[in-house]
Design an enzyme around this catalytic site. Structure first.
Site, short mmCIF file in Angstrom:
data_model
loop_
_atom_site.label_atom_id
_atom_site.label_comp_id
_atom_site.label_asym_id
_atom_site.label_seq_id
_atom_site.Cartn_x
_atom_site.Cartn_y
_atom_site.Cartn_z
N SER A 18 0.83 -1.22 0.00
CA SER A 18 0.00 0.00 0.00
C SER A 18 0.86 1.26 0.00
CB SER A 18 -0.95 -0.01 1.21
OG SER A 18 -0.24 -0.15 2.41
N LYS A 44 -8.26 3.76 1.47
CA LYS A 44 -7.46 4.97 1.29
C LYS A 44 -7.57 5.58 -0.11
CE LYS A 44 -4.58 3.09 4.69
NZ LYS A 44 -5.48 1.92 4.60
N ASN A 60 -16.04 26.88 -24.81
CA ASN A 60 -16.69 25.79 -24.08
C ASN A 60 -16.51 25.90 -22.56
OD1 ASN A 60 -17.46 24.61 -26.54
ND2 ASN A 60 -15.49 23.53 -26.69
N GLN A 108 -7.78 -1.87 3.73
CA GLN A 108 -6.70 -1.10 3.10
C GLN A 108 -7.22 -0.37 1.85
OE1 GLN A 108 -2.53 -2.55 3.01
NE2 GLN A 108 -2.88 -2.84 0.82
N GLU A 163 -18.19 21.43 -17.01
CA GLU A 163 -18.44 20.06 -17.47
C GLU A 163 -17.58 19.05 -16.69
OE1 GLU A 163 -18.77 19.95 -22.00
OE2 GLU A 163 -18.04 21.94 -21.59
N THR A 176 -39.68 25.32 -13.47
CA THR A 176 -39.92 23.96 -13.01
C THR A 176 -40.04 23.14 -14.29
OG1 THR A 176 -42.33 24.10 -13.03
CG2 THR A 176 -41.26 24.78 -10.99
N HIS A 177 -39.57 21.91 -14.26
CA HIS A 177 -39.53 21.07 -15.47
C HIS A 177 -38.71 21.72 -16.58
CE1 HIS A 177 -43.02 18.92 -13.65
NE2 HIS A 177 -43.38 20.14 -13.32
N TYR A 197 -10.49 -5.97 12.29
CA TYR A 197 -9.79 -5.52 11.09
C TYR A 197 -9.74 -6.62 10.05
CZ TYR A 197 -6.15 -3.92 7.93
OH TYR A 197 -5.47 -3.57 6.80
N LYS A 210 -15.79 28.38 -31.09
CA LYS A 210 -16.22 27.74 -29.86
C LYS A 210 -15.61 28.36 -28.60
CE LYS A 210 -18.57 24.72 -29.31
NZ LYS A 210 -18.56 23.27 -29.53
N SER A 239 -11.95 25.18 -29.35
CA SER A 239 -12.00 23.94 -30.13
C SER A 239 -10.85 23.92 -31.11
CB SER A 239 -13.33 23.88 -30.87
OG SER A 239 -13.22 23.05 -32.01
N ASN A 269 -3.16 -2.03 13.24
CA ASN A 269 -4.60 -1.83 13.07
C ASN A 269 -5.09 -0.55 13.74
OD1 ASN A 269 -4.37 -4.24 11.82
ND2 ASN A 269 -5.50 -5.45 13.33
N1 ARG Z 1 -1.64 -1.19 5.26
C1 ARG Z 1 -2.65 -1.61 6.16
C2 ARG Z 1 -3.95 -0.89 5.87
O1 ARG Z 1 -3.90 0.11 5.25
C3 ARG Z 1 -2.22 -1.31 7.55
C4 ARG Z 1 -2.83 -2.23 8.56
C5 ARG Z 1 -2.32 -3.58 8.37
N2 ARG Z 1 -2.73 -4.45 9.40
C6 ARG Z 1 -2.58 -5.80 9.28
N3 ARG Z 1 -3.00 -6.50 10.27
N4 ARG Z 1 -2.09 -6.33 8.22
O2 ARG Z 1 -5.02 -1.30 6.25
#
Ligand code: ARG
Length: 465
Positions: free
Chosen positions: A23, A325, A285, A322, A290, A155-156, A317, A283, A277, A110
């Protein structure tokens, strides 16, 4: 790099798995939060006598050194590390030796990752809050300048009744005000300190969790270790606040796109916020609008992704988490790019008051007021509605507007009409008579602008406390 957890294994991990589970390419963004969390943890471990004062001080100094290198851009992140937490610990140990290996006492990745993400999310909420308040200030200024700029309300997407541009803009101000509140709620949710949850069942060391919370500026500590490591509700709250906020931006963009068409012709984007364009020389735009509309979809996708990741997870956990993120960072990055771009674009857009008023004068936006006029003359509303509709029908057939009808023509349909009807159905009168709180009359819109301004002021004072 040798795994810090390799003790019970007889083989190294497959290169495929290493690549698959790594990660660090995305969670390295948490490094600052991770280091700050570790400084607080190590400080507390020293204060509690769990670490010697020397070890605690060495760890804190090592982490501070990493923080300043990170700040200076001179910290090289080892992309071969499994994740940001493993990297930080390995780097610390490389810098300070043995003592570095004591940092992880009474802590699990964790609860560590839960802490890092909460710290990041709190900052993200504050960032969104700042950008939203800037947008609100721009909107209020613009609305105040246009409390008498009459335009058609729809409206509409069919012309309905006359409103003003200021009134229309203040509808968005209400939405963004609610967004500010939603990000504040998401902040409060993130503002709870999970360290001490350990892997899932707390820890045997006499940690001082409240002290860590205090050092890191958290208002509270989590109350159940299993929940502490497996809760990502605060991210879902952020993602849902971001999704709703993007939806508001997207609706606004849709209207600006419409208004800047040749057909509407009521708004002109500044050249600095439009694109051309490669083939059609004429143009101009509205790409910023958008793209904002388009990016709304990806933020919704981020919300759906995390909701789906979480829905089948047994406590506590699971590595699935993971996946939180990238969704969170993507939504955050998208939001904080869209908001300031939109604000600057809006601030530089020119609105054509003449074209708006002209448009409001066509399409019978005063037909309701014509009926209301007859009610004032004693007709039941249903009958008045019918009379007004009959006159609209006549105008449609003859290509005219209600105000073009002669008094005699009106009287043919109802004897209740008098000469004062023309004033009663003038656009200005239509707007000004709608003066209840929440209505489009200039004084009502002024009052609404004042309320939002006061609210923003009060928020600022609250933030300063
Ligand atoms: N990289 C892990 C995550 O983002 C960190 C926690 C990992 N914990 C584990 N027991 N492998 O969730």
């Amino acid at each position: 790099m040798a795994k810090l957890w390799a003790g019970r294994f007889e083989k190294p991990t497959s290169a495929l798995l290493d690549d698959f589970q790594s990660s660090i390419p995305f969670d390295r963004r948490l490094l600052r939060c991770d280091l700050l969390g570790s400084v607080a943890h190590a400080t507390m471990l020293g204060e509690q006598g769990i670490l010697t004062p020397e070890d605690s001080a060495a760890i804190v100094a090592g982490l501070q050194g990493m923080l300043s290198d990170l700040q200076a851009g001179t910290l090289t992140v080892d992309m071969g590390a499994e994740d940001v937490h493993m990297f930080a610990e390995a780097e610390l140990t490389a810098r300070i030796g043995e003592a570095g290996k004591r940092l992880h006492t009474g802590r699990s990745r964790n609860d560590q990752v839960a802490l890092d993400v909460r710290l990041f999310a709190k900052d993200a909420c504050l960032h969104a809050d700042t950008l939203l308040r800037e947008l609100l200030h721009t909107l209020l200024t613009l609305a105040a300048a246009h409390t008498r700029t009459v335009m058609p309300g729809y409206t509409h997407l069919q012309k309905a009744q006359p409103v003003t541009l200021g009134f229309h803009l203040m509808a968005y101000a209400q939405m963004f005000k609610r967004d500010v509140k939603r990000f504040r709620l998401a902040y409060d949710e993130a503002d709870v300190m999970p360290l001490g949850s350990g892997a899932l069942a707390g820890t045997t060391y006499p940690l001082n969790r409240e002290r860590v919370a205090e050092l890191l500026g958290f208002s509270d500590v989590t109350d159940n270790a299993m929940d502490g490591v497996s809760d990502r509700d605060f991210l879902l709250s952020f993602l849902s606040a971001a999704s709703i906020c993007m939806m508001h931006l997207s609706r606004f963009c849709e209207e600006l796109i419409l208004w800047s068409t040749n057909e509407f012709g009521t708004a002109t984007m500044d050249d600095a916020f439009a694109t051309g364009s490669s083939i059609m020389p004429q143009k101009k735009n509205p790409d910023a609008c958008e793209l904002t509309r388009g990016k709304t979809g990806r933020v919704y996708g981020d919300l759906m992704a995390l909701l789906t990741v979480m829905k089948g997870l047994p406590l506590a956990y699971n590595k699935d988490m993971q996946e939180d993120k990238e969704a969170f960072f993507d939504a955050y990055d998208t939001l904080v790019k869209c908001l300031p771009t939109f604000t600057a674009m809006l601030a530089s857009t020119r609105f054509d008051a003449g074209a708006m008023e002209k448009s409001a004068a066509r399409g019978f936006t005063n037909a309701t007021d014509l009926a209301d006029y007859l009610v004032g003359k004693g007709l039941p509303f249903r009958d008045a509605h019918h009379v007004s509709g009959t006159l609209v029908g006549k105008c449609v057939r003859e290509g005219r507007e209600l105000a073009d009808l002669t008094l005699a023509e009106m009287r043919e349909v109802s004897p209740a009409f008098d000469g004062d009807v023309y004033e009663a159905i003038s656009l200005r009168a239509c707007v000004e008579r709608r003066s209840l709180r929440g209505g489009p009359a200039p004084e009502a819109v002024d009052a609404s602008i004042r309320r939002v301004r006061d609210w923003l002021e009060a928020m600022r004072d609250e933030a300063r406390r």
